[in-house]
Design an enzyme around this catalytic site. Structure first.
Site: not given
Ligand code: FCB
Length: 455
Positions: A177, A364
Site C-alpha cells: 500500500e 488483503e
C-alpha cells in the site's frame, strides 16, 4: 451494522474457485511480532510514532503485540489447521539492518529463515512482503522515503532478504500500500512518520514506486523462478451525485488514489490531468525513473476494504475533493467502513479492463467488529463471517466475468496492533487475549476452515 438477525448469504463453496487457487491469511511484522528490543532489532518509525503522545488512540504500541516472534509455531499451526495453503507475512527491516550501513544482522535473518521453514513444514506457501511500513527510524532521521538514498538502502535490504530466503520463497511483494506509506504517513499525518506535507508525500510515493521497480530485477537475479508483485490499496471511487462538479471531483480523487500508482506501474507514467491538478507538488522524477517503475511484474496484489464516495469541496486539500462518510443507514463495520462486496467485483473488473495486469491476488480483505467472548468462551463473530462469505461470492463473480484472480488472503490471521487504532480494533479470524496471549479461533475462522475443507 448488520445484526445477527440479518439473513445469511447463500454460502460460497471452495469448488466455485479453481483447484489451484491460493487460500491464505495475511499479517504484517510490526502488527504481530512484538519483541521490539530483541536480537538486535532497532527502532522503527512506528516505535517512534507510537511513543509520541496522542498518536495511537489507546496509547499502545507494537512492542509486545501478539508476541508472534516467540509464538510463531502456534500461529502457523492455526493457519495449517484452518486448511490454508499460503501465508502472507512481512519482514521487519529494523531486524535486518540494525546499524548504519554494514552487514545484515544474522539473528534477524535467522528468525525469518526459521519462520519460512515453519511455513513449508506446514504446507503454507510463503508470500513475503518486503515493506509493510516499519522503516528503520535511523533512515527517517535522514529524510526517510523523501530522501532518494532510502531507495538504495531498501535495495540493500531486499538483496539481503532475497539471498537469505530465495531458495525457499518464490513469491515476493515489494511494498504494501504505497498510498498509505506516502499519503497517510506524510500528508494526512495519522500514520508514521506523521508528516503533513503534500509535496513530501508525492516525493515519497515516487521513491517508493522507484524502489519497487528497481527491486524487481534484483529479486529475479537472486531468486530462481521468482514471482514478484506489489500490493496496492484500491477502492472503487464514485461521485456523490451526477452534478458535473462532483463527477470532476471524483475523477480528481481517482487520479491520485488509483491512477497515480497504476499508470506508472503499467508504463503510462503519471496521469497528466493529476500532474496538472497538483501543480508545484509534483515529485522530482529523474531520467530513467519511469522506465524503472514500469518493470514488468508477475502479479498485482489488490487490497480491498471499501468503496469511496467523493464530493466536490472547493479548497479541501489537496484536490478540492472530499471523501464522504457512509450515509446514515449504510451497512458499516466497526471501523465505520462501508460493507460493499459488489465493490470488489467492480474494482477487479475495472483493473482488468484498464491495465490487464496479468494474475491478480487479493492480498488483503477483511473486517473489524467489536468481538466479545461469550459465556461458552467462543467468539461468535457472525458479522465477520458474513462479510467473508459475501466477499468470496463477489470474488467468484468477478472471476466468472473475466478477472484473472488466482488467490485470496484474508486480513488477518490474528487480531493485532491496528496502527493508529492500537488494540481497539480487531480484524482477526483468530481472537487474541492480549493479557494472556491466548489464541481462540473465531466463528469466522471456523467457517473459513469448513469452506476450505469443502464442508
Ligand atoms: C490495511 C493494512 C493492514 C491493516 C488493514 C486493516 O490498510 O495494510 O496492515 O491495517 O488495512
Amino acid at each position: 451494522m448488520t445484526t445477527a438477525a440479518s439473513p445469511e448469504p447463500s454460502a460460497p463453496v471452495r469448488s466455485d474457485f479453481a483447484s489451484d487457487f491460493l487460500w491464505g491469511c495475511a499479517t504484517s511484522s510490526y502488527q504481530i511480532e512484538g519483541a521490539a528490543r530483541e536480537d538486535g532489532r532497532v527502532e522503527s518509525i512506528w516505535d517512534r510514532f507510537a511513543a509520541t503522545p496522542g498518536k495511537v488512540k489507546d496509547g499502545s504500541s507494537g512492542a509486545i503485540a501478539c508476541d508472534h516472534y516467540h509464538r510463531w509455531p502456534q500461529d502457523l499451526d492455526i493457519g495449517r489447521d484452518m486448511g490454508l495453503n499460503a501465508y502472507r507475512f512481512s519482514i521487519a527491516w529494523p531486524r535486518i539492518f540494525t546499524g548504519p550501513g554494514g552487514q545484515p544482522n544474522q539473528k534477524g535473518l535467522d528468525f525469518y529463515s526459521r519462520l519460512v521453514d515453519g511455513m513449508l513444514e506446514r504446507g503454507l506457501q510463503p508470500w513475503a512482503t518486503l515493506y509493510h511500513w516499519d522503516l528503520p527510524q535511523s533512515l527517517q532521521d535522514q529524510g526517510g522515503w523523501n530522501n532518494r538514498a532510502t531507495v538504495d538502502a531498501y535495495l540493500a535490504f531486499v538483496d539481503a532478504m532475497t539471498r537469505c530466503l530465495g531458495d525457499r520463497v518464490q513469491h515476493w511483494i515489494t511494498h504494501n500500500e504505497p498510498w498509505c506509506t506516502a499519503i497517510i504517513g506524510n500528508f494526512e499525518g495519522w500514520h508514521a512518520p506523521g508528516l503533513t506535507d503534500f509535496k513530501t508525500a508525492l516525493q515519497v510515493a515516487h521513491h517508493v514506486l522507484l524502489s519497487h521497480g528497481k527491486a524487481v530485477p534484483l529479486i529475479r537475479a537472486n531468486v530462481a523462478d521468482a514471482q514478484v508483485g506489489i500490493a496496492l490499496s484500491l477502492h472503487p471511487v464514485h461521485a456523490a451525485s451526477a452534478m458535473p462538479e462532483d463527477l470532476a471531483a471524483a475523477a480528481r480523487h481517482d487520479g491520485l488514489r488509483y491512477r497515480w500508482f497504476l499508470d506508472p506501474l503499467y508504463g503510462r507514467g503519471y496521469p497528466q490531468a493529476t500532474l496538472e491538478a497538483i501543480g508545484d507538488a509534483a515529485p522530482v522524477v529523474l531520467p530513467g525513473d519511469l522506465d524503472a517503475i514500469a518493470a514488468p511484474t508477475d502479479f498485482l496484489g489488490v487490497n480491498y476494504y471499501f468503496p469511496e464516495t467523493v464530493q466536490d469541496d472547493p479548497g479541501h486539500a489537496p484536490l478540492s475533493a472530499r471523501v464522504l462518510p457512509p450515509a446514515p443507514g449504510t451497512d458499516t463495520t466497526f471501523m465505520g467502513w462501508e460493507v460493499a462486496p459488489q465493490g470488489l467485483t467492480e474494482l477487479l473488473l475495472r483493473i482488468e479492463q484498464d491495465y490487464h495486469p496479468g494474475p491478480m491476488y487479493i492480498t488483503e480483505n477483511g473486517s473489524c467488529y467489536a468481538d466479545q467472548i461469550n459465556a461458552d468462551g467462543e467468539v461468535d463473530d457472525v458479522e465477520r463471517r458474513r462479510y467473508l462469505m459475501r466477499h468470496l461470492q463477489a470474488l467468484a463473480t468477478a472471476i466468472r466475468a473475466g478477472a484473472p484472480v488466482k488467490g485470496y488472503f484474508a486480513w488477518s490471521l490474528l487480531d493485532n496492533f491496528e496502527w493508529a487504532e492500537g488494540y481497539l480494533k480487531r480484524f482477526g479470524l483468530t481472537h487474541i487475549d492480549y493479557a494472556t496471549q491466548q489464541r481462540r479461533l473465531k466463528s469466522s475462522g471456523k467457517w473459513y476452515r469448513g469452506f476450505l475443507r469443502g464442508e
